[in-house]
Enzyme design. Sequence first.
Site, PDB file in Angstrom:
ATOM      1  N   GLU A  84       0.885  -1.170   0.000  1.00 23.44           N
ATOM      2  CA  GLU A  84       0.000   0.000   0.000  1.00 23.44           C
ATOM      3  C   GLU A  84       0.920   1.216   0.000  1.00 23.44           C
ATOM      4  O   GLU A  84       1.513   1.545   1.023  1.00 23.44           O
ATOM      5  CB  GLU A  84      -0.878   0.009   1.268  1.00 23.44           C
ATOM      6  CG  GLU A  84      -1.814  -1.173   1.405  1.00 23.44           C
ATOM      7  CD  GLU A  84      -3.032  -1.081   0.499  1.00 23.44           C
ATOM      8  OE1 GLU A  84      -3.228  -0.024  -0.119  1.00 23.44           O
ATOM      9  OE2 GLU A  84      -3.766  -2.073   0.404  1.00 23.44           O
ATOM     10  N   CYS A 106      -2.324   9.703   2.085  1.00 26.61           N
ATOM     11  CA  CYS A 106      -1.993   9.023   0.825  1.00 26.61           C
ATOM     12  C   CYS A 106      -3.121   9.179  -0.187  1.00 26.61           C
ATOM     13  O   CYS A 106      -2.876   9.251  -1.381  1.00 26.61           O
ATOM     14  CB  CYS A 106      -1.685   7.554   1.071  1.00 26.61           C
ATOM     15  SG  CYS A 106      -2.980   6.688   1.954  1.00 26.61           S
TER      16      CYS A 106
END
Length: 497
Positions: A244, A278
């Site tokens: 991720e 993010c």
Amino acid sequence: MSTDLTASKSSLDPSFFSHNPATGVEVARYPDSTKADVDLAVAKAKIASHSWQALGFRARRKVLLKWAKYLTDHIDEGAWWIYEETGKPESDAKLEFTLAIGHLGWAAKNASLILSEQRRSPGLLMANMSATVERLPYGVVGVIGPWNYPVFTPMGSIAYSLAAGNTVVFKPSEFTPGVGVWLTESFAKVSPLPNIFTVVTGQRDTGRFLTESAVDKISFTGSTRTAKKVAASCAERMTPVVLECGGKDAALVDHDADIKRAAENILWSGLSNAGQTCIGAERVYVHEKVADRFIEEITALAKQVKVGVHYGPATMPSQLKVIAEHIADAKAKGGTFKLGGPESVGEKYVQPVIITNLDESSRAIQEETFGPTLVINRVRDMKEAINLANGTNYGLGAAVWSRRNGENIASQLRSGMVSINSVISFAAVASVPFGGVKESGYGRIHGPEGLLEFTYPRSIVRARFQMPMGFTTFRRSRFADRLIIRLIKLLHGRSIG
Ligand code: NAD
């Protein structure tokens, strides 16, 4: 290779410390775990994994829901650690906790449904067989976490791994070790067994040791640069890995969008947590028909943002240099600064920056800035917006603002997640998977896919009765050969249409 479970020289001396990025004051000291420490933690977790798996879904669900209750009851305490180590506002820290608890509850309640054994059709040729697929936990999952959402992001791996029957060794970011230790201590309060969810504090090398250890899977959240090293290290032992990584999320605003709402939400998406999200918006592509109105609205709102109240300092001091470089590059490339500029980057805090009409080759458009900056470019139509949104190496999330064309635009975006007329909403919906494409990574956390990610399928095919003629024998007859060819012709040899 056996690991001595009692003796290992280390590191138990607290040798590195976390600090409050707003005040610079030390928060706490932690051991910089060595390879021996990490191997020991993994060995203990491996032994514990058999008992945790043997507990079964129902008992694990009970433990995990008890943990969810404990976290809910102690949210102030947990949020304090987040606030102290990241500098983000306490209300943001609490919001982060609530989202993480939501995922924990979902994983606990749905694991048995998603992961229970499935029967599959054996097909005509194998009609005498029964076919089933089981989902088995890997064993020990090593979770490596970042600092920006030090509970929410790793929880997407931790909760789903535990619910699936794995034990977890967690390496929190070196900027937020206290949060990680607090999390594992809170789990220990409700766990009937030791070593189900443990922590190894440390710096980068500790993360590397985890990737080199005997873990059965790694789930990494962090930068793309580190992810590539993690993947390379895991390849040595063929350890499967979830990555991720970073993003450069775009928000697309069509001419029929609710401009006020879009401006308010996109601003928050880009600037909250000091831009260290993010899946936060870093770029905006707005239809030329509404661009002036949108830019005016969002700039006016950005002027009202109170730095130090609405968002905190840059958690990682080295990021300030990256933000300053992106702003300098934008200036050099002729971008228009609607708000802020190079002077917005302070020693700890960054004031909001809004840049328009920026060349698409700029660093602030192609690379992750991770600061409270937004680049807004005008587009002729949404086709152009989609092309530009898809034009970076990243593909994590995106947001679309349109009253009528949301789904159509979303379907053309090359990213793992899209929110329509909302921002980052996919992260809060526990039933949908979270993850990216391209350099934003691979594998999924959250939702059914997140549970499946931490298990491997095992196929069991059993002969219910024996056929009069055998195919898997050297005594196979010519009649059997002819029969199988006739059957396959019958099934697949006819014209298609
Ligand atoms: P980072 O890559 O610097 O560090 C992440 C973790 O990896 C830390 O715990 C670190 O100690 C560890 N690490 C460093 N080198 C390692 C190595 N060689 N082997 C194993 N582990 C190693 O990232 P960061 O600065 O902590 O986090 C910010 C980044 O994370 C941003 O790029 C952000 O976009 C990304 N992020 C992604 C998601 C997502 O879900 N996609 C969520 C949050 C943050």
